[in-house]
Design an enzyme around this catalytic site. Sequence first.
Site: not given
Length: 348
Positions: A57-58, A86, A107, A135
Amino acid sequence: MSLTGKHILSCDLFDRDMLEELFLLADLLQPVARGHRVCRVLEGAVLGSLFFEASTRTRLSFDSAFLRLGGAVSDTTGVTVTSITKGESLADTSRVVSGYFDVLVVRHPDEQAVHEIASATHVPVLNGGNGGGEHPTQALLDLYTLRSEFARMGKSLKGSRIALIGDLRHGRTVHSLLRLLSLYEGLSIVCVSPPSLPMPRELLDRAARCGHRIEETDNASVGLKDADVVYATRIQKERFTSTETAFDYSADFRVDGALVNGVCKPEVVIMHPLPRDSTAGANDLSNDLDQDVRLAIFRQTDAGIPTRMALFASVLGVAHQVGSSLRDADWYRPKYIGPNDAPFYSLQ
């Protein structure tokens, strides 16, 4: 204060005036979000979407918001597809990709990672969720939804009883929402959770210092009694430490029709940031409320588009161009998006 060029990492950035300015811009952009009008104020701009943690959704909401403003999007999801594997530092990654994009959405499961990324660049960074921390854009769309729901009913948020129920310890959505609610006046905020999953004390203390009445209980019937708003959250199992268990999250915490009809106000607004856990024994928000017009969860998800559009336009300094850039769209849009959408939620 102008948001142009700012990092959006925490709800602490906002004050009431800024919220109202953003929400008025989101109102203006609603027809664009719903596909009835076109706005191209970000034509030529490119969004870098860096999700080091799973999201549906986000991520798609951010992408859609940027695309509907005329911009382009480049997505990366998962640590395994980045040079972090890496040995590259987050600071190096941030500086490199900032040269490719005009704005970043990040995120990350580590609460501090988004701050580290933002500190390595002057390109605006928007927090799409930092572990169990915050959030902020979810809280913005939640508050925008509440604003719309209360306006439709001719009510004021002031003096409301808001019940937050679920995993309040790990739930970053309720952490951010409580920060924004603290900017308002005269609220009764009730936190309903098992004793092992409480709202962080510093957030409760902040809300109390702002003059709000704070209650805590592990009894859902008591906590939801006479609630104007019920905001449910799922158990955040992925954030539990090795010593934490969800054994005490019983069916007593499930938000279902019987509980809502038995103790809440008749016009209660029922919210959830999604996803809700529909597996047996999860005891999350029940699907027996799916045809109840008081269930606002999909109005919430829809609100993410105009809210994030308003934020992008503000952060990139083109908010003042939105009004003059709007034009009608010619393509087909249905009257309702879903078969259970409330009658008052028609797109026409």
